[in-house]
Write a protein that holds these residues in place. Sequence first.
Motif, PDB file in Angstrom:
ATOM      1  N   SER A 100       0.855  -1.180   0.000  1.00 38.41           N
ATOM      2  CA  SER A 100       0.000   0.000   0.000  1.00 38.41           C
ATOM      3  C   SER A 100       0.895   1.235   0.000  1.00 38.41           C
ATOM      4  O   SER A 100       2.117   1.135   0.158  1.00 38.41           O
ATOM      5  CB  SER A 100      -0.915   0.005   1.226  1.00 38.41           C
ATOM      6  N   LEU A 101       0.287   2.383  -0.175  1.00 39.62           N
ATOM      7  CA  LEU A 101       1.000   3.651  -0.076  1.00 39.62           C
ATOM      8  C   LEU A 101       0.426   4.430   1.100  1.00 39.62           C
ATOM      9  O   LEU A 101      -0.786   4.424   1.329  1.00 39.62           O
ATOM     10  CB  LEU A 101       0.844   4.477  -1.354  1.00 39.62           C
ATOM     11  N   ILE A 102       1.282   5.078   1.861  1.00 42.36           N
ATOM     12  CA  ILE A 102       0.830   5.958   2.934  1.00 42.36           C
ATOM     13  C   ILE A 102       1.460   7.330   2.728  1.00 42.36           C
ATOM     14  O   ILE A 102       2.592   7.455   2.270  1.00 42.36           O
ATOM     15  CB  ILE A 102       1.178   5.414   4.338  1.00 42.36           C
ATOM     16  N   PHE A 103       0.706   8.359   3.046  1.00 44.47           N
ATOM     17  CA  PHE A 103       1.197   9.724   2.913  1.00 44.47           C
ATOM     18  C   PHE A 103       0.341  10.614   3.791  1.00 44.47           C
ATOM     19  O   PHE A 103      -0.722  10.216   4.270  1.00 44.47           O
ATOM     20  CB  PHE A 103       1.165  10.200   1.453  1.00 44.47           C
ATOM     21  N   ASN A 104       0.816  11.822   4.022  1.00 47.88           N
ATOM     22  CA  ASN A 104       0.068  12.760   4.842  1.00 47.88           C
ATOM     23  C   ASN A 104      -0.126  14.061   4.088  1.00 47.88           C
ATOM     24  O   ASN A 104       0.418  14.265   3.002  1.00 47.88           O
ATOM     25  CB  ASN A 104       0.763  13.002   6.186  1.00 47.88           C
ATOM     26  N   SER A 164      -4.716  20.161  16.018  1.00 46.13           N
ATOM     27  CA  SER A 164      -3.331  20.169  16.485  1.00 46.13           C
ATOM     28  C   SER A 164      -2.491  21.103  15.623  1.00 46.13           C
ATOM     29  O   SER A 164      -2.493  20.998  14.400  1.00 46.13           O
ATOM     30  CB  SER A 164      -2.760  18.748  16.427  1.00 46.13           C
ATOM     31  N   PRO A 165      -1.757  22.047  16.233  1.00 47.43           N
ATOM     32  CA  PRO A 165      -1.015  23.034  15.441  1.00 47.43           C
ATOM     33  C   PRO A 165       0.248  22.466  14.804  1.00 47.43           C
ATOM     34  O   PRO A 165       0.805  23.082  13.904  1.00 47.43           O
ATOM     35  CB  PRO A 165      -0.670  24.103  16.476  1.00 47.43           C
ATOM     36  N   ASN A 166       0.730  21.324  15.275  1.00 44.66           N
ATOM     37  CA  ASN A 166       1.992  20.788  14.790  1.00 44.66           C
ATOM     38  C   ASN A 166       1.750  19.668  13.787  1.00 44.66           C
ATOM     39  O   ASN A 166       1.210  18.620  14.144  1.00 44.66           O
ATOM     40  CB  ASN A 166       2.828  20.246  15.960  1.00 44.66           C
ATOM     41  N   PRO A 167       2.124  19.858  12.522  1.00 46.12           N
ATOM     42  CA  PRO A 167       1.962  18.781  11.549  1.00 46.12           C
ATOM     43  C   PRO A 167       2.908  17.634  11.860  1.00 46.12           C
ATOM     44  O   PRO A 167       3.893  17.793  12.586  1.00 46.12           O
ATOM     45  CB  PRO A 167       2.317  19.457  10.224  1.00 46.12           C
ATOM     46  N   PHE A 168       2.615  16.477  11.306  1.00 46.06           N
ATOM     47  CA  PHE A 168       3.454  15.315  11.557  1.00 46.06           C
ATOM     48  C   PHE A 168       4.161  14.892  10.280  1.00 46.06           C
ATOM     49  O   PHE A 168       3.760  15.249   9.168  1.00 46.06           O
ATOM     50  CB  PHE A 168       2.622  14.155  12.115  1.00 46.06           C
ATOM     51  N   SER A 169       5.227  14.125  10.445  1.00 40.23           N
ATOM     52  CA  SER A 169       5.993  13.591   9.323  1.00 40.23           C
ATOM     53  C   SER A 169       6.139  12.091   9.496  1.00 40.23           C
ATOM     54  O   SER A 169       6.311  11.599  10.616  1.00 40.23           O
ATOM     55  CB  SER A 169       7.382  14.237   9.246  1.00 40.23           C
ATOM     56  N   ILE A 170       6.078  11.367   8.388  1.00 42.80           N
ATOM     57  CA  ILE A 170       6.286   9.923   8.403  1.00 42.80           C
ATOM     58  C   ILE A 170       7.782   9.666   8.253  1.00 42.80           C
ATOM     59  O   ILE A 170       8.394  10.056   7.261  1.00 42.80           O
ATOM     60  CB  ILE A 170       5.503   9.241   7.271  1.00 42.80           C
ATOM     61  N   LEU A 171       8.378   9.012   9.238  1.00 42.97           N
ATOM     62  CA  LEU A 171       9.814   8.751   9.210  1.00 42.97           C
ATOM     63  C   LEU A 171      10.147   7.444   8.505  1.00 42.97           C
ATOM     64  O   LEU A 171      11.257   7.272   8.006  1.00 42.97           O
ATOM     65  CB  LEU A 171      10.366   8.717  10.641  1.00 42.97           C
ATOM     66  N   GLY A 172       9.205   6.525   8.470  1.00 38.91           N
ATOM     67  CA  GLY A 172       9.441   5.242   7.820  1.00 38.91           C
ATOM     68  C   GLY A 172       8.424   4.222   8.290  1.00 38.91           C
ATOM     69  O   GLY A 172       7.687   4.447   9.257  1.00 38.91           O
ATOM     70  N   LEU A 210       6.865   1.552 -10.079  1.00 41.75           N
ATOM     71  CA  LEU A 210       6.126   2.699  -9.562  1.00 41.75           C
ATOM     72  C   LEU A 210       7.105   3.801  -9.193  1.00 41.75           C
ATOM     73  O   LEU A 210       8.043   3.583  -8.417  1.00 41.75           O
ATOM     74  CB  LEU A 210       5.296   2.295  -8.342  1.00 41.75           C
ATOM     75  N   LEU A 211       6.893   4.987  -9.767  1.00 46.74           N
ATOM     76  CA  LEU A 211       7.763   6.133  -9.520  1.00 46.74           C
ATOM     77  C   LEU A 211       6.937   7.321  -9.058  1.00 46.74           C
ATOM     78  O   LEU A 211       5.760   7.455  -9.401  1.00 46.74           O
ATOM     79  CB  LEU A 211       8.543   6.514 -10.786  1.00 46.74           C
ATOM     80  N   GLU A 212       7.593   8.193  -8.304  1.00 48.50           N
ATOM     81  CA  GLU A 212       6.940   9.402  -7.808  1.00 48.50           C
ATOM     82  C   GLU A 212       7.737  10.620  -8.245  1.00 48.50           C
ATOM     83  O   GLU A 212       8.970  10.651  -8.129  1.00 48.50           O
ATOM     84  CB  GLU A 212       6.845   9.364  -6.279  1.00 48.50           C
ATOM     85  N   HIS A 213       7.031  11.614  -8.753  1.00 49.80           N
ATOM     86  CA  HIS A 213       7.670  12.864  -9.142  1.00 49.80           C
ATOM     87  C   HIS A 213       7.676  13.818  -7.957  1.00 49.80           C
ATOM     88  O   HIS A 213       6.883  13.670  -7.022  1.00 49.80           O
ATOM     89  CB  HIS A 213       6.925  13.482 -10.330  1.00 49.80           C
ATOM     90  N   THR A 214       8.552  14.801  -7.990  1.00 52.79           N
ATOM     91  CA  THR A 214       8.648  15.735  -6.868  1.00 52.79           C
ATOM     92  C   THR A 214       7.381  16.552  -6.682  1.00 52.79           C
ATOM     93  O   THR A 214       7.137  17.076  -5.591  1.00 52.79           O
ATOM     94  CB  THR A 214       9.839  16.689  -7.066  1.00 52.79           C
ATOM     95  N   MET A 262      -0.065  14.510  -1.371  1.00 50.94           N
ATOM     96  CA  MET A 262       0.943  13.532  -0.981  1.00 50.94           C
ATOM     97  C   MET A 262       2.247  14.206  -0.582  1.00 50.94           C
ATOM     98  O   MET A 262       2.823  14.962  -1.355  1.00 50.94           O
ATOM     99  CB  MET A 262       1.185  12.557  -2.133  1.00 50.94           C
ATOM    100  N   HIS A 263       2.736  13.899   0.609  1.00 58.27           N
ATOM    101  CA  HIS A 263       3.992  14.502   1.059  1.00 58.27           C
ATOM    102  C   HIS A 263       4.616  13.684   2.181  1.00 58.27           C
ATOM    103  O   HIS A 263       4.173  13.782   3.323  1.00 58.27           O
ATOM    104  CB  HIS A 263       3.769  15.918   1.554  1.00 58.27           C
ATOM    105  N   PRO A 264       5.697  12.975   1.952  1.00 55.02           N
ATOM    106  CA  PRO A 264       5.943  12.302   0.683  1.00 55.02           C
ATOM    107  C   PRO A 264       5.249  10.948   0.717  1.00 55.02           C
ATOM    108  O   PRO A 264       4.519  10.652   1.659  1.00 55.02           O
ATOM    109  CB  PRO A 264       7.457  12.146   0.684  1.00 55.02           C
ATOM    110  N   THR A 265       5.499  10.100  -0.263  1.00 57.07           N
ATOM    111  CA  THR A 265       4.838   8.802  -0.339  1.00 57.07           C
ATOM    112  C   THR A 265       5.761   7.703   0.175  1.00 57.07           C
ATOM    113  O   THR A 265       6.932   7.653  -0.195  1.00 57.07           O
ATOM    114  CB  THR A 265       4.423   8.499  -1.785  1.00 57.07           C
TER     115      THR A 265
END
Length: 448
Positions: free
Chosen positions: A119-123, A170-178, A396-400, A427-430
């Motif tokens: 699957s793909l996950i992104f925020n 929530s004022p603080n966005p989150f990032s997916i680290l892995g 499967l490739l992702e462009h910037t 998507m940021h990032p996938t």
Amino acid sequence: MSGSEGRGSTLPGAWSLEPGALQQQGLGHAAMDHHQNSGLQLEGFGLEKAAMGKERKEGQRRGKLMNLPYDILLEILSRLPARFLLQCRCVCKSWLTLVRDPRLAKMHLARASQHRNPSLIFNFRDNGTADLNLILNFHVNGNRVLYLFDLNEEGCEAVTIELPFLSSGSPNPFSILGSCNGLVCVARGFSLPSDPDIYIFNPITRECTMLPEPCIAHTSRADYAFGYHPATDEYKVVRTLFTGTNPLTGSYQTKVEVYTLGSKSWRRLEDTEFLLWASPSSLVNGAIHWLSGYHLGSGIYLIVYFDVGDEEFRVLDPPSELNPSREKGCASLVVLEGCLSLAYAPDDGGSLVVWVMKEYGVKESWTKQFVIQRGAVFPPMNYLQLLCLLKNGEILLEHTIKRLFCYNPNTKMVRHLAIHDLPNWIMHPTHTYVQSLVSLWTNNGAEE
């Protein structure tokens, strides 16, 4: 038969089904009500009996299924989607025990990794190109929602999963680290001057845990990587802080600490002389890999890896043909069908070359697997990130700009992968992700 015994007459002691007959016999409305209530009771009894029969049959079917050998039951359930298995927990206590069995989680994970696309996950993060009204109309709580898209169900919508550790607004966005084996490592508040809050979260089971405070003070940029070692069955988060260069040797200086899922604190490791924040990490063979440099300004690519088992840093040689000291370009690591792979695009953006290490740790096993030439559909290759190899052979490739492409290496054809009702800028990032039942509480002695 006399006229009084014709159609519509009643036998002695019997009720007429015609209301008029009841009134003619002097029984009145009370008898009519009794007759109607009796009919309703009989009808209700019939429905109740039918429901009991249906429930009995379902119970018999469940009983027959539960009479199968336990290992056979695990084998059957391991073939079902993870989200469906969660629903099975509500059937009965026996099914709940089955679904919670760690052996089922491992069998299901192995089968999903081998036979299904990830699957793909992104925020959510606006890149400045989206209209404000579009953002607000799309999702008012986008900064606390994880999006999951199953590549086995193309044409479907992405599933939104609210993160339990982020409150509304929530004022603080989150990032997916892995992600690893269905567990996702997430950071909240990366934009703050202090360390972010780090969580490990299973989007399918919704289990979540927050990591303790690091032991190394936040004095410079901190980066995180998430990994797993099958021999020790341990999940670990590696935190690195680049502190500068050694004036005598010219090598980098990076502080390192590690957290093991289920433990109560971070552990400080020896410093390393590698630069580890230059590229995203890739997990393969129980080790976390980075594409890094050894000496300042050398321009030579090195593949540095951290063995999650023995917690040592080591080096792998890149393909011999790859010599960035003579030509500049963009390189990245990725895992293709369980093998460490390296994608390289020269600065002119005309092609993307993919090498695969067929035998892990053997430099001579690097094989040039794909060469993708830029066509009319593709943007410059140095703006593409290779994500994974699909089961149908497509890449499967992702462009910037966060567009997804599927490239067929046999036909050289390219198609755009659209996610239904989801704008490209969402998507940021996938990240690739395997849906699983892996529990945070049954690994490394962790307690619920």
